[in-house]
Design an enzyme around this catalytic site. Structure first.
Site, short mmCIF file in Angstrom:
data_model
loop_
_atom_site.label_atom_id
_atom_site.label_comp_id
_atom_site.label_asym_id
_atom_site.label_seq_id
_atom_site.Cartn_x
_atom_site.Cartn_y
_atom_site.Cartn_z
N ARG A 151 0.80 -1.23 0.00
CA ARG A 151 0.00 0.00 0.00
C ARG A 151 0.83 1.28 0.00
NH1 ARG A 151 -2.78 -3.63 3.23
NH2 ARG A 151 -4.38 -4.62 1.94
N THR A 195 1.62 -5.96 4.29
CA THR A 195 1.01 -5.32 3.13
C THR A 195 0.84 -3.82 3.31
OG1 THR A 195 -1.20 -5.84 3.99
CG2 THR A 195 -0.23 -7.40 2.45
N GLY A 211 -1.96 -11.81 8.60
CA GLY A 211 -1.80 -13.25 8.79
C GLY A 211 -2.76 -13.90 9.76
N ASN A 281 -9.41 -9.53 12.99
CA ASN A 281 -10.28 -10.57 13.54
C ASN A 281 -9.53 -11.60 14.38
OD1 ASN A 281 -9.45 -11.30 10.58
ND2 ASN A 281 -9.77 -13.26 11.59
N ASP A 324 -15.87 -12.67 11.17
CA ASP A 324 -14.69 -12.15 10.48
C ASP A 324 -14.82 -10.63 10.25
OD1 ASP A 324 -12.22 -12.10 9.18
OD2 ASP A 324 -13.04 -12.71 7.25
N ASP A 326 -13.23 -7.68 11.01
CA ASP A 326 -12.06 -6.91 11.46
C ASP A 326 -12.42 -5.49 11.89
OD1 ASP A 326 -9.20 -8.04 9.72
OD2 ASP A 326 -11.11 -9.06 9.72
N ALA A 564 -8.09 -9.43 -2.59
CA ALA A 564 -8.94 -10.59 -2.28
C ALA A 564 -10.12 -10.73 -3.23
CB ALA A 564 -9.45 -10.48 -0.84
#
Length: 590
Positions: A151, A195, A211, A281, A324, A326, A564
């Site tokens: 990024r 990232t 991760g 998460n 999930d 986050d 993703a």
């Protein structure tokens, strides 16, 4: 020699050789000092931070391009970049970075972490050098859960500071493009990758990690850029005898693989010396019975002492998260009028759970929250005092919230809204301090979750540890949604055919964003009426930014759909299957 040391030494030599190929004699730029970073907004023509400033507003005061003339915006120049090649589980890389611009020189990255310096003077772009870190594609790509992405960079002194997917922090000479030094911060052998762009605070580079889907224990780390040594590392999953460890109530040591990754760049409040950072998460993602308890500090915003990394406060949005959802998103730091002639010092966070939150950034106390997506099914709403889901029961170790749609071992296939990609994912928001409007890049989504019961033997090195997975039975759309932060209410919504996967730029009377179908769009900042559009021909997966050079304003954006979406979520937007991989920088001007 260990694998990490072997990789590090060989990649350093390759990166130096690669950069030297392009290096030449270039105009010298000023060193980037802490004082300049503190006062970044005073350099209106530059974009010195990943989020424009420490407050992460992504607001530029440049107004030569405005709502009256934006219809005349045209392509000024373009540049092809590299980094399209795949690796590991990924067929190709993508572009999610924000260009950094200082005094007419631009620094951008491709998905594999190569850094490009571009001379933007004279109304055209000229590549001055490229630093290729020679990232091990398969080693890192195999444990990059959500794409081959980088990024962007940060500036400090005469160095360009960047991360690589395989876990390195690299300092590159700003003038020559030669690597000055590097150090290993994350370990892909454990499933850790990087990232996000670095955040520079007081001569330190602050690094987050990705991760959580691989059973890591998340952290935020600070590297002293002078000594090149680690100053502190704060784990987001508390260890034994640390505050919060009691919120992991299992007998399987679930906190050792509890997730809590930190893969979006944080913000900094210099008045209180507080770094504010979001946490992802818990793991496994969907089997929350495996990890009973609130699972601190997952799904939280953290306030950290910048000097020590000590956690000063936290606010958790979705305890014992089974969705999930986050809370890894950036926190935008704003001051707004409060009751009785007071000033409220807020941290704003648009959560994957579909709610926008304002918390007191000095204490972590909840101020207000509201849904910013059109459909929320996982809870009936937020408690007006605590901001917790109304169904949250602190006496229960396993939360069910709206039990009819909550994934569980007894409800193994269920649909949730928003979907696990979130009402907002990593793409950044923007805030207009004049209008007091906060703009959110929205994913209007639902998806289906299938739960698999987790057992300790399923935790294996460098393998997914998720307790199930998602599928996409319904179409997903998006919007740009404006929140009035003085009232905590939705002020407007511009619907889009596709989810907003790139993020937002705000200027005095405009809002810019992009679409994964290729369009870059300008909206009226007040009405959100569309005023301009240009189709780049490639999927937009990165946020726009603006800068000026030689007295002329430009808008820049990286184009190349990766991440993703086109692997895990493409079935919900089948029209995007026609978008081809690419790696292009677009720069617009009047």
């Amino acid at each position: 020699m260990t694998r990490l040391n072997w990789v590090k030494s060989h990649m350093l030599a390759a990166a130096v050789a690669s950069a030297a190929t392009f290096a030449g004699s270039f105009a010298l730029a000023d060193d980037v000092s802490q004082d300049r970073l503190l006062n970044a907004d005073k350099e209106a023509g530059n974009w010195l931070h990943h989020h424009k400033n420490y407050s992460a507003t992504r607001f530029s005061s440049l107004a030569d391009i405005n709502k009256d003339n934006v219809k005349n915006l045209k392509v000024a120049w373009t540049m092809h970049l590299g980094g399209v090649e795949g690796g590991g589980i990924w067929s190709h890389g993508g572009l999610e970075g924000t260009p950094i611009v200082e005094n007419g020189f631009m620094y951008v990255t491709d998905g594999w972490g190569s850094v490009y310096k571009i001379d933007a003077h004279g109304g055209k772009g000229v590549l001055l050098w490229k630093m290729d870190p020679k990232t091990d594609h398969d080693w890192a790509g195999a444990v990059a859960c959500c794409g081959v992405d980088n990024r962007g960079v940060a500036l400090w002194g005469n160095l360009v500071v960047s991360h690589t997917l395989d876990g390195r922090l690299i300092a590159t000479n700003k003038e020559t493009g030669q690597v000055a030094w590097q150090r290993q911060v994350a370990d892909p052998d454990k499933g850790e990758v990087i990232t996000g762009a670095p955040l520079i605070v007081k001569d330190m580079a602050i690094t987050g990690v990705a991760g959580a889907e691989y059973g890591i224990r998340g952290w935020i780390a600070a590297t002293d850029l002078k000594s090149q040594k680690e100053v502190w590392r704060t784990h987001t999953i508390p260890g034994k005898d640390e505050a919060g460890h009691e919120t992991w109530k299992d007998d399987k040591d679930a906190k050792a693989s509890g997730g809590g990754s930190t893969w979006v760049t944080g913000s900094f409040d210099p008045s209180t010396n507080t770094i504010v950072w979001g946490v992802g998460n818990p793991g496994p993602d969907w089997d929350n019975e495996y990890r009973p308890g609130d699972n601190l500090y997952t799904d939280s915003s953290l306030g950290l002492d910048a000097d020590t990394g000590k956690i000063k406060w936290h606010y958790q949005h979705t305890p014992n998260d089974p969705y999930d959802y986050d809370s890894v998103a950036e926190n935008v730091l704003v001051d707004v009028p409060g009751p009785n002639n007071t000033t409220q010092k807020l941290a704003l966070e648009a959560d994957r759970n579909g709610f926008a939150y304002a918390i007191d950034r000095n204490s972590g106390k909840f101020i207000w929250g509201l849904p910013f997506v059109k459909k929320v099914t996982w809870t009936k709403g937020l408690d007006p005092e605590s901001g917790k889901p109304v169904e949250y029961d602190p006496k229960q170790s396993v939360q069910r919230y709206n039990a009819a749609v909550t994934p569980s071992r007894t409800n193994k296939v269920t649909d949730i809204c928003p979907g696990n990609m979130g009402g907002k994912n990593w793409p950044p928001t923007a805030y207009n301090p004049n209008l007091k409007l906060w703009y959110i890049p929205v994913i209007e989504s639902c998806n289906r979750i299938t739960v698999e019961e987790t057992t300790p033997d399923k935790l294996k090195k460098r393998e997914f540890f998720t307790g199930g997975g998602p599928s996409q039975p319904v179409k997903i759309t998006g919007s740009v949604t404006a929140i009035d932060v003085t009232t905590g209410k939705v002020a407007g919504k511009a619907e889009t055919e596709f989810p907003n996967l790139g993020g937002i730029l705000a200027t005095p009377d405009l809002v810019f964003s992009g679409q994964p179908s290729g369009e870059v769009i300008a909206y009226d900042a007040k009405s959100l009426q569309q005023l301009w559009q240009f189709n780049t021909g490639g999927g937009v997966n990165a946020p726009p930014m603006t800068f000026s050079v030689d007295g002329k304003q430009y808008v820049a954006i990286l184009v190349g759909l990766g991440g993703a979406w086109d692997k895990w979520f493409i079935d919900a937007t089948p029209e995007l299957k026609r978008m081809q991989p690419g790696s292009m920088l677009y720069v617009f001007a009047l």
